[in-house]
Enzyme design. Structure first.
Site, PDB file in Angstrom:
ATOM      1  N   SER A 140       0.809  -1.210   0.000  1.00  0.00           N
ATOM      2  CA  SER A 140       0.000   0.000   0.000  1.00  0.00           C
ATOM      3  C   SER A 140       0.847   1.267   0.000  1.00  0.00           C
ATOM      4  O   SER A 140       1.914   1.325   0.620  1.00  0.00           O
ATOM      5  CB  SER A 140      -0.912   0.010   1.230  1.00  0.00           C
TER       6      SER A 140
ATOM      7  N   TYR B 138      -2.295   5.393  -4.571  1.00  0.00           N
ATOM      8  CA  TYR B 138      -3.447   6.254  -4.325  1.00  0.00           C
ATOM      9  C   TYR B 138      -3.189   7.644  -4.903  1.00  0.00           C
ATOM     10  O   TYR B 138      -2.040   8.068  -5.054  1.00  0.00           O
ATOM     11  CB  TYR B 138      -3.641   6.455  -2.823  1.00  0.00           C
TER      12      TYR B 138
ATOM     13  N   THR C 155      -5.413   2.535  -7.557  1.00  0.00           N
ATOM     14  CA  THR C 155      -6.684   2.438  -6.849  1.00  0.00           C
ATOM     15  C   THR C 155      -7.528   3.639  -7.229  1.00  0.00           C
ATOM     16  O   THR C 155      -7.180   4.785  -6.914  1.00  0.00           O
ATOM     17  CB  THR C 155      -6.461   2.374  -5.333  1.00  0.00           C
TER      18      THR C 155
ATOM     19  N   LYS D 287      -7.506  -0.945 -10.039  1.00  0.00           N
ATOM     20  CA  LYS D 287      -8.214  -1.548  -8.904  1.00  0.00           C
ATOM     21  C   LYS D 287      -9.378  -0.655  -8.500  1.00  0.00           C
ATOM     22  O   LYS D 287      -9.196   0.543  -8.269  1.00  0.00           O
ATOM     23  CB  LYS D 287      -7.250  -1.736  -7.735  1.00  0.00           C
TER      24      LYS D 287
ATOM     25  N   HIS E  95     -13.339  -2.226  -2.256  1.00  0.00           N
ATOM     26  CA  HIS E  95     -12.443  -1.567  -1.301  1.00  0.00           C
ATOM     27  C   HIS E  95     -12.781  -2.012   0.128  1.00  0.00           C
ATOM     28  O   HIS E  95     -12.749  -1.224   1.069  1.00  0.00           O
ATOM     29  CB  HIS E  95     -12.564  -0.046  -1.424  1.00  0.00           C
TER      30      HIS E  95
END
Length: 378
Positions: free
Chosen positions: A136, A160, A186, A250, A274
């Site tokens: 992440s 992100y 994402t 994603k 999510h």
């Protein structure tokens, strides 16, 4: 593959005892079965309430989160018989990276709140079990540190839109330089979901925990401070060029969106809600998956997460067209209760369950699971 042990075999996170004395722990323990409910219950005991609720909670009424596993159980297996199948081939590839089974680790944030070693322990467990880990942006360890913890083990980096364009672009370049195999954009966070448990606790990650992939505090805005946090389909090719990596998108729940992602340069799409932490109530991954698979066709890889809690859930996903499944909360509970050993136990347990389900259904290879292996429950 994990072996099935006696009825008194340990579960991840519990010390192994011999005549009352603690003995060395095998990082891949023998288990009679994988009891994820037990691991979560133990995690709830171990974690501060705000941290547990951060991992366990969803958005709004948590309808999406609650329905996730139920949606996989709304399908029924249709076993084949007299096929002479006694073992199943689980090995496959994820965008060219060989893995032991089509079960990977989804990205999840702030792992050092679950265990002091955080993402480093998860990375080592993934390497030990032949699984792919997705790291992440909101990791407590830097993307370079996580890569170095498991050299040679396949990892993807999840990106992100949390920071300025300059810093986000830099993260993409660093992922390519650090040896990651793919960049996972994402795209389902134009704004953060309204997560009521976090709002109730006024959740802030545990004091003193590093946020290693963020810019220095005060230097750049986070999502709440950005004038816009939106991306468009044009970002897919741009980030591919910046990182030099294939791009996985994603957050896709619609067939038309999936097609647009592929046309814009995506190497694969990832069906996910999510963890039920964004739009709520949203369509479950189990129901969105067939539409996405049918829309993009056989030449595009499709991955899925959301509520997968057993080998039969994973098999259902493969039958519906997924090329692999990814685990989030089960990995969190494994890390909380047993560190590296706990994560390895979860991966081993789900892998063994998948192998068992494959043989029970007369299926020899995870790379070719027919759609007619499942049917809607009636």
């Amino acid at each position: 593959m994990a072996t099935i042990g006696p009825a008194d075999s340990p579960v991840p996170g519990q010390p192994v005892q011999d005549g009352g004395a603690e003995v060395a722990e095998d990082p891949r323990p023998e288990m009679p079965y994988l009891d994820l409910a037990l691991l979560e219950a133990r995690s709830r005991e171990l974690l501060p309430e705000p941290v547990y609720d951060y991992y366990a909670g969803g958005a709004e009424t948590e309808t999406t989160m609650r329905e996730a596993t139920e949606a996989w159980r709304a399908w029924r297996l249709r076993p084949r018989v007299l096929r002479g199948i006694t073992t199943a081939q689980l090995g496959t590839e994820l965008l060219g990276a060989p893995v032991r089974a089509p079960i990977g680790i989804a990205p999840w944030a702030y792992q050092a709140m679950a265990h002091p070693d955080g993402e480093l322990a998860t990375a080592r467990a993934a390497a030990a079990t032949g699984a792919l880990m997705t790291v992440s942006t909101s990791a407590n360890n830097s993307l370079e540190e996580v890569a170095a913890a498991a050299p040679g083990s396949p990892q993807w980096f999840q990106l992100y839109r949390l920071h300025s364009e300059r810093h986000t672009d830099d993260l993409a370049r660093r992922a390519g330089d650090a040896g990651y195999r793919a960049l996972v954009l994402t795209v389902d966070v134009p704004v953060l979901g309204r997560r009521r448990r976090d709002m109730e606790h006024d959740f802030v990650h545990r004091a003193g925990v590093r946020m290693a992939n963020r810019p220095p505090e005060g230097e750049e805005p986070t999502l709440d401070g950005l004038a816009t946090a939106t991306w468009t389909f044009d970002e897919i090719a741009r980030f591919g060029e910046l990182s030099g990596l294939p791009v996985v998108v994603k957050g896709v729940l619609r067939g038309d969106d999936a097609v647009s992602c592929v046309q814009a340069g995506a190497a694969a799409v990832w069906v996910t809600t999510h963890g039920g932490r964004q739009a709520d109530p949203a369509v479950s991954s189990a129901y969105a998956l067939p539409e996405v698979v049918d829309a993009v066709g056989d030449d595009v890889k499709v991955y899925v997460d959301g509520g997968i809690r057993s080998g039969s859930d994973a098999l259902t996903a493969l039958a519906l067209g997924a090329d692999a499944v990814f685990l989030g909360r089960p990995i969190a509970w494994g890390l909380t209760t047993g560190g590296e050993r706990g994560v390895a136990g979860v991966l081993d347990g789900l892998t063994e369950e998948l192998a068992h389900a494959m043989v029970m259904c007369g299926l020899p290879d995870v790379r070719s699971v027919p759609r007619d292996t499942v049917t809607p429950a009636r």
